[in-house]
Every structure is written in structure tokens, then in C-alpha cells.
Design an enzyme around this catalytic site. Structure first.
Site, mmCIF file in Angstrom:
data_model
loop_
_atom_site.group_PDB
_atom_site.id
_atom_site.type_symbol
_atom_site.label_atom_id
_atom_site.label_comp_id
_atom_site.label_asym_id
_atom_site.label_seq_id
_atom_site.Cartn_x
_atom_site.Cartn_y
_atom_site.Cartn_z
ATOM 1 N N VAL A 116 0.822 -1.220 0.000
ATOM 2 C CA VAL A 116 0.000 0.000 0.000
ATOM 3 C C VAL A 116 0.852 1.264 0.000
ATOM 4 O O VAL A 116 0.320 2.369 -0.024
ATOM 5 C CB VAL A 116 -0.977 0.013 1.202
ATOM 6 C CG1 VAL A 116 -1.951 -1.154 1.104
ATOM 7 C CG2 VAL A 116 -0.234 -0.022 2.541
ATOM 8 N N ASP A 117 2.167 1.121 0.035
ATOM 9 C CA ASP A 117 3.044 2.292 -0.024
ATOM 10 C C ASP A 117 3.170 2.777 -1.471
ATOM 11 O O ASP A 117 2.608 2.169 -2.393
ATOM 12 C CB ASP A 117 4.420 1.957 0.563
ATOM 13 C CG ASP A 117 5.101 0.807 -0.169
ATOM 14 O OD1 ASP A 117 5.428 0.969 -1.366
ATOM 15 O OD2 ASP A 117 5.292 -0.270 0.440
ATOM 16 N N HIS A 131 -4.253 -3.839 -2.975
ATOM 17 C CA HIS A 131 -4.718 -3.672 -1.596
ATOM 18 C C HIS A 131 -4.911 -2.213 -1.191
ATOM 19 O O HIS A 131 -5.007 -1.909 -0.009
ATOM 20 C CB HIS A 131 -3.746 -4.366 -0.638
ATOM 21 C CG HIS A 131 -3.752 -5.850 -0.782
ATOM 22 N ND1 HIS A 131 -2.749 -6.669 -0.272
ATOM 23 C CD2 HIS A 131 -4.637 -6.686 -1.385
ATOM 24 C CE1 HIS A 131 -3.028 -7.931 -0.559
ATOM 25 N NE2 HIS A 131 -4.164 -7.960 -1.237
ATOM 26 N N CYS A 172 -21.863 12.562 3.787
ATOM 27 C CA CYS A 172 -22.830 11.754 4.541
ATOM 28 C C CYS A 172 -22.568 11.740 6.044
ATOM 29 O O CYS A 172 -23.287 11.093 6.797
ATOM 30 C CB CYS A 172 -22.855 10.321 4.012
ATOM 31 S SG CYS A 172 -21.390 9.355 4.470
ATOM 32 N N GLY A 209 9.245 -10.991 -3.402
ATOM 33 C CA GLY A 209 9.069 -10.605 -2.009
ATOM 34 C C GLY A 209 7.696 -10.873 -1.436
ATOM 35 O O GLY A 209 7.221 -10.106 -0.599
ATOM 36 N N ASN A 235 12.950 -14.304 -3.756
ATOM 37 C CA ASN A 235 12.627 -14.254 -2.332
ATOM 38 C C ASN A 235 13.782 -14.883 -1.549
ATOM 39 O O ASN A 235 14.183 -16.010 -1.862
ATOM 40 C CB ASN A 235 11.332 -15.017 -2.055
ATOM 41 C CG ASN A 235 10.712 -14.662 -0.718
ATOM 42 O OD1 ASN A 235 11.430 -14.395 0.254
ATOM 43 N ND2 ASN A 235 9.391 -14.665 -0.638
ATOM 44 N N PRO A 236 14.340 -14.189 -0.561
ATOM 45 C CA PRO A 236 15.437 -14.792 0.219
ATOM 46 C C PRO A 236 14.998 -16.034 0.980
ATOM 47 O O PRO A 236 15.824 -16.878 1.323
ATOM 48 C CB PRO A 236 15.855 -13.668 1.176
ATOM 49 C CG PRO A 236 14.683 -12.738 1.223
ATOM 50 C CD PRO A 236 14.046 -12.827 -0.115
#
Length: 266
Positions: A116-117, A131, A172, A209, A235-236
Site C-alpha cells: 500500500v506504499d 490492496h 454523509c 518478495g 525471495n530470500p
């Protein structure tokens, strides 16, 4: 950088580059791991400070917001402050470079993120967010976007307002909430359609990742595989995924610059 990579891993990177150099349609999914390399805590990390007694799963839900909207809003304002000074790492930069290079190479690269960053945007990439966006807000009732907190150009967090007081919707009177997909909520329709179409039609699917545990995004690799795509994982900590064809077991910030260097040199 090369000195820090094993000969076996460099050979796998070269194999991945040769494969990617022959394909036109690439779909890339990034997850929390790529942002963690820029210092952004993942949901699996233990909360710190005032939040150490809370689990992210207990705060990032619509039920939690209904129960205690001030608590959830305060937590997100804190998260925004944690993320505000974070910058793209070499993996973000390499992906942006590859996307830019693809305009002249004839490749079509669809970049999708579970994060989301805005680090991909800061690096210069065109990205689909599954997301939501940490820097955007909307009404919890009528869903109207509330732009006061928007980061706009993604260039600076200097103008951000981190006030923890709840904001009411001018339309609203419902409470304003982060424009983020919480646990139990559906993904945004257009973003998911873009991801599904890209995964179903790609020739290579790259997972970067991500633990491949959060559905429905975790199903994109299988969708790609079902349509004859090759699967590359970066991916590590490799996931126990039997559909992966090439596994680059290292941090994305170490692997991606070398991979993109070799692809663009072909």
C-alpha cells in the site's frame, strides 16, 4: 554486488534473463518483502511502541473500525509517519528501469503490488495496487474519496496531516478511513481484473518478495502456470511452491539490478 552473490545464483539470474529476453508479455507481482528492504515493517513484524500489544490483524478490519474507529485511525496515522521518509530501493529502481526500457523493446510489463506504499511510484513505475493506497482516504459509509490526505505527486510527505482526530465525510457524515483493503474485504474490481488478465495472458510470471499465502493474489501465479507461463520467484526465503521454474533465493535489491542489466543488454 556481484561479489556478494554466489556463482550458482548468478547462473540462475543469467538463466532467468535469457528466458525473459525471449518473451514479450511479463506479469510481476510484488509483496511486503520488497518494501521491507526500504525499511517498511511488514504485517508479520511485531508492533512497536504504543502498538506492541496489538496485532495488525486486529486493527486492519472493518469490524475493528466500527468497534473503535479512533484506535484504527490513530494506528494508520502512526503507520503513515513510519513510512513517510522511506525511499525506493535498488529493486524498485530496477523495475522502473525495465518498464521504461520495455517501451522500446516491445515487451509488455504489467506490474502489480500487494503493498500500500508508493515506493514503486516514487521510482517511476506504472503500478496496479491490489490492496489500496496508504496515502489515500475514503468515507467508510458512502465510499466517496477524501483527498485531503492524498500525497498527490508522491514526491513529498511534508504537507501530510498526521492529526489523530477522526474526520467526518462532508457528504454523509460517516467517518473517513484509509483507502486500504482490510482483512475480509473484497479487492478493487478494476485492479483485480487487470491482475487476472495479465496473469492469464503472460508468458512469464515473476513473484517478488511475497509469501504467496494471501489470497486471492496468491492464486495469480497458479493462474499464469495454468496458461503455460514460466514462473520466477525472487525471495530470500523461498516458498514451498512446486510451480516455480526459476528460484532466485536472495533479496530483490540484490538480484533485480543484475537481472535487469542482463535483460537490457540482450
Amino acid at each position: 554486488m556481484l561479489a556478494e552473490l554466489s556463482a550458482a545464483l548468478i547462473a540462475e539470474v543469467e538463466r532467468a534473463a535469457k528466458l525473459l529476453g525471449t518473451k514479450r508479455r511479463i506479469c510481476i507481482l510484488t509483496g511486503a518483502g520488497i518494501s521491507a528492504e526500504s525499511g517498511i515493517p511488514t504485517f508479520r513484524d511485531k508492533q512497536t511502541g504504543l502498538w506492541e500489544n496489538y496485532g495488525a490483524e486486529d486493527l486492519a478490519t472493518p469490524e475493528a473500525f466500527v468497534r473503535d474507529p479512533n484506535l484504527v485511525w490513530s494506528w494508520y496515522q502512526w503507520r503513515r509517519q513510519v513510512v513517510a521518509d522511506k525511499k525506493p530501493n535498488p529493486a524498485h529502481d530496477a523495475l522502473a528501469q525495465w518498464q521504461y526500457h520495455s517501451h522500446s523493446s516491445g515487451q509488455h510489463i504489467t506490474l502489480i503490488t500487494q503493498n500500500v506504499d508508493d515506493l514503486h511510484e516514487q521510482a517511476g513505475s506504472t503500478i496496479t495496487h491490489l490492496h489500496g493506497h496508504l496515502w489515500r482516504n475514503r468515507c467508510s459509509q458512502c465510499k466517496t474519496p477524501y483527498q485531503k490526505q492524498s500525497r498527490g505527486s508522491y514526491s513529498s510527505a511534508d504537507t501530510m496531516d498526521y492529526n489523530e482526530e477522526l474526520i467526518s465525510c462532508p457528504h454523509c457524515d460517516g467517518y473517513i478511513r484509509p483507502d486500504i483493503v482490510w482483512f475480509g474485504e473484497a479487492l478493487p474490481v478494476q485492479a483485480w481484473e487487470t491482475a487476472e488478465e495479465a496473469a492469464a495472458n503472460c508468458e512469464v510470471f515473476i513473484s517478488i518478495g511475497t509469501s504467496s499465502l494471501v489470497y486471492p493474489a496468491a492464486g495469480l501465479a497458479q493462474l499464469a502456470k495454468d496458461n503455460a507461463a514460466k514462473i520466477i520467484e525472487i525471495n530470500p526465503n523461498p516458498t514451498p511452491n512446486t510451480i516455480v521454474d526459476i528460484n532466485l533465493a536472495e533479496k530483490a535489491g540484490m538480484v533485480m539490478p543484475l537481472l535487469i542489466q542482463k535483460i537490457t543488454a540482450l
